[in-house]
Design a protein around this motif. Sequence first.
Motif, PDB file in Angstrom:
ATOM      1  N   TYR A  62      64.788  69.370  38.736  1.00 51.09           N
ATOM      2  CA  TYR A  62      65.329  70.033  37.543  1.00 51.09           C
ATOM      3  C   TYR A  62      64.217  70.694  36.738  1.00 51.09           C
ATOM      4  O   TYR A  62      64.373  71.816  36.257  1.00 51.09           O
ATOM      5  CB  TYR A  62      66.087  69.028  36.672  1.00 51.09           C
ATOM      6  N   ILE A  63      63.101  70.008  36.610  1.00 43.97           N
ATOM      7  CA  ILE A  63      61.964  70.591  35.874  1.00 43.97           C
ATOM      8  C   ILE A  63      61.479  71.864  36.564  1.00 43.97           C
ATOM      9  O   ILE A  63      61.215  72.881  35.908  1.00 43.97           O
ATOM     10  CB  ILE A  63      60.830  69.555  35.728  1.00 43.97           C
ATOM     11  N   ILE A  64      61.391  71.826  37.879  1.00 43.05           N
ATOM     12  CA  ILE A  64      60.936  73.007  38.630  1.00 43.05           C
ATOM     13  C   ILE A  64      61.919  74.161  38.470  1.00 43.05           C
ATOM     14  O   ILE A  64      61.522  75.305  38.221  1.00 43.05           O
ATOM     15  CB  ILE A  64      60.722  72.650  40.110  1.00 43.05           C
ATOM     16  N   VAL A  65      63.216  73.871  38.596  1.00 42.76           N
ATOM     17  CA  VAL A  65      64.233  74.932  38.440  1.00 42.76           C
ATOM     18  C   VAL A  65      64.215  75.474  37.019  1.00 42.76           C
ATOM     19  O   VAL A  65      64.313  76.695  36.806  1.00 42.76           O
ATOM     20  CB  VAL A  65      65.634  74.397  38.824  1.00 42.76           C
ATOM     21  N   PHE A  66      64.063  74.598  36.046  1.00 43.01           N
ATOM     22  CA  PHE A  66      64.002  75.039  34.651  1.00 43.01           C
ATOM     23  C   PHE A  66      62.795  75.943  34.412  1.00 43.01           C
ATOM     24  O   PHE A  66      62.911  76.995  33.761  1.00 43.01           O
ATOM     25  CB  PHE A  66      63.950  73.822  33.724  1.00 43.01           C
ATOM     26  N   LEU A  67      61.640  75.554  34.931  1.00 44.21           N
ATOM     27  CA  LEU A  67      60.446  76.387  34.778  1.00 44.21           C
ATOM     28  C   LEU A  67      60.597  77.732  35.486  1.00 44.21           C
ATOM     29  O   LEU A  67      60.143  78.764  34.964  1.00 44.21           O
ATOM     30  CB  LEU A  67      59.215  75.647  35.288  1.00 44.21           C
ATOM     31  N   MET A  68      61.244  77.729  36.654  1.00 44.04           N
ATOM     32  CA  MET A  68      61.486  78.995  37.349  1.00 44.04           C
ATOM     33  C   MET A  68      62.406  79.895  36.528  1.00 44.04           C
ATOM     34  O   MET A  68      62.185  81.099  36.441  1.00 44.04           O
ATOM     35  CB  MET A  68      62.091  78.727  38.731  1.00 44.04           C
ATOM     36  N   TYR A  69      63.427  79.302  35.911  1.00 44.98           N
ATOM     37  CA  TYR A  69      64.339  80.073  35.066  1.00 44.98           C
ATOM     38  C   TYR A  69      63.587  80.672  33.878  1.00 44.98           C
ATOM     39  O   TYR A  69      63.770  81.849  33.543  1.00 44.98           O
ATOM     40  CB  TYR A  69      65.482  79.183  34.579  1.00 44.98           C
ATOM     41  N   ILE A  70      62.748  79.860  33.246  1.00 46.83           N
ATOM     42  CA  ILE A  70      61.964  80.339  32.102  1.00 46.83           C
ATOM     43  C   ILE A  70      61.041  81.473  32.534  1.00 46.83           C
ATOM     44  O   ILE A  70      60.947  82.504  31.860  1.00 46.83           O
ATOM     45  CB  ILE A  70      61.142  79.190  31.477  1.00 46.83           C
ATOM     46  N   LEU A  71      60.355  81.318  33.661  1.00 47.08           N
ATOM     47  CA  LEU A  71      59.420  82.342  34.114  1.00 47.08           C
ATOM     48  C   LEU A  71      60.123  83.636  34.517  1.00 47.08           C
ATOM     49  O   LEU A  71      59.580  84.723  34.321  1.00 47.08           O
ATOM     50  CB  LEU A  71      58.577  81.812  35.271  1.00 47.08           C
ATOM     51  N   CYS A  72      61.310  83.529  35.085  1.00 44.30           N
ATOM     52  CA  CYS A  72      62.041  84.732  35.479  1.00 44.30           C
ATOM     53  C   CYS A  72      62.619  85.462  34.277  1.00 44.30           C
ATOM     54  O   CYS A  72      62.770  86.689  34.302  1.00 44.30           O
ATOM     55  CB  CYS A  72      63.174  84.377  36.447  1.00 44.30           C
ATOM     56  N   ASP A  73      62.942  84.721  33.228  1.00 36.53           N
ATOM     57  CA  ASP A  73      63.587  85.314  32.056  1.00 36.53           C
ATOM     58  C   ASP A  73      62.656  85.365  30.846  1.00 36.53           C
ATOM     59  O   ASP A  73      63.121  85.482  29.718  1.00 36.53           O
ATOM     60  CB  ASP A  73      64.822  84.498  31.708  1.00 36.53           C
ATOM     61  N   VAL A  74      61.357  85.274  31.062  1.00 35.21           N
ATOM     62  CA  VAL A  74      60.406  85.182  29.956  1.00 35.21           C
ATOM     63  C   VAL A  74      60.447  86.425  29.057  1.00 35.21           C
ATOM     64  O   VAL A  74      60.315  86.326  27.836  1.00 35.21           O
ATOM     65  CB  VAL A  74      58.984  84.889  30.472  1.00 35.21           C
ATOM     66  N   GLU A  75      60.655  87.589  29.623  1.00 41.36           N
ATOM     67  CA  GLU A  75      60.681  88.819  28.832  1.00 41.36           C
ATOM     68  C   GLU A  75      61.845  88.802  27.836  1.00 41.36           C
ATOM     69  O   GLU A  75      61.677  89.136  26.666  1.00 41.36           O
ATOM     70  CB  GLU A  75      60.806  90.017  29.772  1.00 41.36           C
ATOM     71  N   LYS A  76      63.011  88.393  28.309  1.00 45.01           N
ATOM     72  CA  LYS A  76      64.186  88.323  27.431  1.00 45.01           C
ATOM     73  C   LYS A  76      64.009  87.234  26.378  1.00 45.01           C
ATOM     74  O   LYS A  76      64.391  87.415  25.217  1.00 45.01           O
ATOM     75  CB  LYS A  76      65.438  88.046  28.261  1.00 45.01           C
ATOM     76  N   LEU A  77      63.438  86.102  26.773  1.00 47.59           N
ATOM     77  CA  LEU A  77      63.227  85.010  25.831  1.00 47.59           C
ATOM     78  C   LEU A  77      62.256  85.393  24.722  1.00 47.59           C
ATOM     79  O   LEU A  77      62.452  85.042  23.559  1.00 47.59           O
ATOM     80  CB  LEU A  77      62.725  83.767  26.560  1.00 47.59           C
ATOM     81  N   VAL A  78      61.205  86.122  25.059  1.00 54.13           N
ATOM     82  CA  VAL A  78      60.237  86.558  24.050  1.00 54.13           C
ATOM     83  C   VAL A  78      60.871  87.570  23.106  1.00 54.13           C
ATOM     84  O   VAL A  78      60.634  87.540  21.893  1.00 54.13           O
ATOM     85  CB  VAL A  78      58.970  87.137  24.732  1.00 54.13           C
ATOM     86  N   ALA A  79      61.703  88.456  23.635  1.00 53.04           N
ATOM     87  CA  ALA A  79      62.368  89.450  22.799  1.00 53.04           C
ATOM     88  C   ALA A  79      63.353  88.793  21.829  1.00 53.04           C
ATOM     89  O   ALA A  79      63.509  89.245  20.692  1.00 53.04           O
ATOM     90  CB  ALA A  79      63.088  90.471  23.662  1.00 53.04           C
ATOM     91  N   ASP A  80      64.027  87.724  22.268  1.00 53.61           N
ATOM     92  CA  ASP A  80      65.038  87.068  21.442  1.00 53.61           C
ATOM     93  C   ASP A  80      64.554  85.756  20.829  1.00 53.61           C
ATOM     94  O   ASP A  80      65.358  84.916  20.433  1.00 53.61           O
ATOM     95  CB  ASP A  80      66.277  86.759  22.288  1.00 53.61           C
ATOM     96  N   ILE A  81      63.244  85.594  20.694  1.00 50.64           N
ATOM     97  CA  ILE A  81      62.684  84.306  20.277  1.00 50.64           C
ATOM     98  C   ILE A  81      63.166  83.869  18.895  1.00 50.64           C
ATOM     99  O   ILE A  81      63.354  82.682  18.637  1.00 50.64           O
ATOM    100  CB  ILE A  81      61.143  84.327  20.346  1.00 50.64           C
ATOM    101  N   ASN A  82      63.409  84.809  17.995  1.00 47.32           N
ATOM    102  CA  ASN A  82      63.829  84.448  16.638  1.00 47.32           C
ATOM    103  C   ASN A  82      65.334  84.263  16.514  1.00 47.32           C
ATOM    104  O   ASN A  82      65.793  83.608  15.584  1.00 47.32           O
ATOM    105  CB  ASN A  82      63.359  85.505  15.634  1.00 47.32           C
TER     106      ASN A  82
END
Length: 125
Positions: free
Chosen positions: A43-63
Motif C-alpha cells: 500500500y505504501i508503494i502504491v500510494f507513493l507511486m500515485y503521489i509521484l504520478c500526480d505530483v504536478e496536480k497536487l502541487v497546483a491544488d496544494i491550497n
Amino acid sequence: MMTKMAIYEKNQGRQMLKNARYYKGDYIALSVLKSTIATTFAYIIVFLMYILCDVEKLVADINSLDYAAMGKKMALYYVIMLVVFAVISGAVSAYKYDHSRSGMKKYFSRLNKLERFYNGQKNRK
C-alpha cells in the motif's frame, strides 16, 4: 515403499514438516501477520507511486485540497485492502494446513507399515 517415501519427503515433505511445528490457529495467525506486513508495504508503494504520478496536480491544488477527506479516503482504502488480503491469506493458509495434515497422516501410516515390515523381517531371522 522407501523410495516413494524419500521422494515425498524431499518434495512435499519439507513444507509438511515445517507446518507440523505449528497449531492450526498459530499457523493461520502467522500467515495473516505476514500478509498484513506485505500488504502495508504494498500500500505504501502504491500510494507513493500515485503521489509521484500526480505530483504536478497536487502541487497546483496544494491550497485547495481537503486533506481530512483525502486522509479518510486513503485510510478506508487501506483498511479494505488489509481486510481482503487477510481473509484471503487466512483461507489459503487454512487450506494448506489441512492439506499438509492429511499428507502427514498418509506419511506416518506408510512409516508404520514400513516399521511393521522390518519388525516382521527381524522376527523371521
